[in-house]
Design a protein around this motif. Structure first.
Motif, short mmCIF file in Angstrom:
data_model
loop_
_atom_site.label_atom_id
_atom_site.label_comp_id
_atom_site.label_asym_id
_atom_site.label_seq_id
_atom_site.Cartn_x
_atom_site.Cartn_y
_atom_site.Cartn_z
N THR A 25 0.82 -1.21 0.00
CA THR A 25 0.00 0.00 0.00
C THR A 25 0.85 1.26 0.00
O THR A 25 1.95 1.29 0.56
CB THR A 25 -0.91 0.04 1.23
N ALA A 26 0.30 2.31 -0.60
CA ALA A 26 0.84 3.66 -0.46
C ALA A 26 0.05 4.36 0.64
O ALA A 26 -1.19 4.24 0.69
CB ALA A 26 0.71 4.43 -1.77
N SER A 27 0.72 5.06 1.53
CA SER A 27 0.03 5.82 2.55
C SER A 27 -0.52 7.09 1.92
O SER A 27 0.24 7.96 1.48
CB SER A 27 0.98 6.16 3.70
N VAL A 28 -1.84 7.20 1.85
CA VAL A 28 -2.48 8.39 1.28
C VAL A 28 -3.25 9.08 2.39
O VAL A 28 -4.02 8.45 3.11
CB VAL A 28 -3.38 8.05 0.08
N GLY A 45 -4.03 2.32 -2.18
CA GLY A 45 -3.62 3.25 -1.13
C GLY A 45 -4.34 2.92 0.16
O GLY A 45 -5.35 2.21 0.16
N ILE A 46 -3.82 3.43 1.26
CA ILE A 46 -4.47 3.22 2.56
C ILE A 46 -4.52 4.53 3.33
O ILE A 46 -3.53 5.28 3.39
CB ILE A 46 -3.75 2.13 3.39
N LEU A 47 -5.70 4.82 3.88
CA LEU A 47 -5.87 5.95 4.79
C LEU A 47 -5.86 5.36 6.20
O LEU A 47 -6.81 4.72 6.62
CB LEU A 47 -7.19 6.68 4.52
N GLY A 48 -4.76 5.56 6.91
CA GLY A 48 -4.61 5.00 8.25
C GLY A 48 -5.38 5.79 9.28
O GLY A 48 -5.47 7.02 9.20
N GLY A 49 -5.90 5.10 10.29
CA GLY A 49 -6.61 5.79 11.36
C GLY A 49 -5.69 6.70 12.15
O GLY A 49 -6.05 7.84 12.48
N GLN A 73 -12.28 13.43 5.64
CA GLN A 73 -10.97 13.27 5.00
C GLN A 73 -11.03 12.21 3.91
O GLN A 73 -10.43 12.37 2.83
CB GLN A 73 -9.91 12.91 6.05
N ALA A 74 -11.74 11.12 4.17
CA ALA A 74 -11.90 10.07 3.16
C ALA A 74 -12.62 10.61 1.93
O ALA A 74 -12.29 10.24 0.79
CB ALA A 74 -12.67 8.89 3.75
N THR A 75 -13.59 11.48 2.13
CA THR A 75 -14.34 12.06 1.01
C THR A 75 -13.45 12.94 0.15
O THR A 75 -13.52 12.92 -1.08
CB THR A 75 -15.53 12.88 1.54
N LEU A 83 -6.92 5.39 -7.71
CA LEU A 83 -6.49 4.05 -7.29
C LEU A 83 -7.42 3.65 -6.15
O LEU A 83 -7.98 4.51 -5.47
CB LEU A 83 -5.03 4.03 -6.85
N PRO A 84 -7.63 2.36 -5.94
CA PRO A 84 -8.48 1.94 -4.82
C PRO A 84 -7.87 2.39 -3.50
O PRO A 84 -6.67 2.27 -3.30
CB PRO A 84 -8.50 0.41 -4.94
N VAL A 85 -8.70 2.93 -2.62
CA VAL A 85 -8.24 3.36 -1.30
C VAL A 85 -8.92 2.51 -0.23
O VAL A 85 -10.14 2.38 -0.21
CB VAL A 85 -8.52 4.85 -1.07
#
Length: 289
Positions: A25-28, A45-49, A73-75, A83-85
């Motif tokens: 994953t890429a940290s987005v 990509g991944i949106l970390g908590g 933030q996710a929006t 890319l899929p997040v």
């Protein structure tokens, strides 16, 4: 150039899960980082908590961020992402009913997949932040999340902590979440390939590992053979951004003292002020009967 729809990105993530390879994953953490990751060819990509808490609140990872703040933030990311997040949705911000709301809102935000963990959050005073809820409650959360989604291609991944459980307990939990209908199993705390093999042989759904760069798990071909499709190495890009901001502003102010130089870890500790939260917890949460 035509942009992929949220549904198409979810199908792309499903294709990763159905493949025979392991993807990192890429940290987005904002729209710009999501665009950069896609342009550089990252598959997911991944949106970390924890990253969202830092980016939105400048607060430590103490389960302080609310669902609405995380979804906002996710929006922003989902609005531009090509890319899929995957969203780290922590414990779903509450019980099984809160998980349903979490799934609904993140689906609308354009997220392709999300993890729901069985950690007892927020942590109780004096307790470890790795305490887990019961297996039955964890199963209920996964079933509730599946019920809440509208787009069947939104992947709901159950997460547990293999580092605080025995191998037998990890197998019991992950098999239960698989039986509940989870689209994948995410684990943190897997020690090495022997540990992973003992767990993976009991599972048939795709696996996701949070490795934080564990050198004992750095073999993509072997990970793929054991069913791992997604590997999370950490959020180095975000912490590099913090460090770059600090260094740039120091230079702008002509601050050259070596004693004031801080690493990304030190910067995070300094500017999230965790001591204040610990003191508040001691003052307001240490309730004696």
């Amino acid at each position: 150039m035509r942009r992929a729809s949220h549904h198409e990105l979810r199908r792309s993530f499903r294709a990763l899960l159905e493949s025979r390879a392991c993807y990192h994953t890429a940290s987005v953490f904002d729209p710009m980082s999501a665009r950069i990751a896609a342009d550089l060819g990252f598959e997911v990509g991944i949106l970390g908590g924890s990253v969202a808490s830092l980016q939105v609140l400048a607060a430590p990872d103490f389960a302080l961020i609310t669902l609405s703040e995380f979804v906002e933030q996710a929006t922003r990311i989902g609005r531009v992402a090509q890319l899929p997040v995957l969203a780290d949705a922590d414990h779903g911000y509450g019980n099984a009913l809160n998980v349903m709301r979490t799934v609904t809102e993140l689906e609308r935000a354009g997220i392709s997949a999300l993890t729901i963990e069985d950690t007892l959050l927020p942590a109780q005073f004096g307790r470890k932040s790795t305490d887990l809820i019961s297996v039955d409650e964890g199963v209920g959360k996964i079933r509730a999340g599946i019920e809440a989604r509208v787009d069947a291609d939104l992947a709901i991944i159950a997460r547990t902590n293999a580092g605080v459980l025995s191998t037998e307990e990890t197998i019991i939990r992950t098999k239960a979440y698989q039986a509940a209908g989870a689209d994948g199993i995410c684990m943190v705390g897997v020690r090495d390939f022997e540990h992973l093999e003992q767990i993976a042989e009991h599972l048939s759904v795709p696996l996701m590992l949070v490795t934080y760069g564990n050198p004992n798990l750095q073999d993509d071909a072997r990970l793929a053979d054991l069913g791992v499709r997604i590997a999370v190495d950490g959020h180095g890009a975000y912490f590099a951004a913090i460090k770059a901001t600090y260094d740039c502003l120091r230079e702008q102010r002509n601050i050259t003292s070596k004693s004031s130089e801080l690493s990304a870890t030190e910067l995070t500790h300094t500017y999230t002020q965790p001591e204040s939260y610990v003191e508040w917890a001691r003052e307001y949460m240490n309730v004696k009967e």
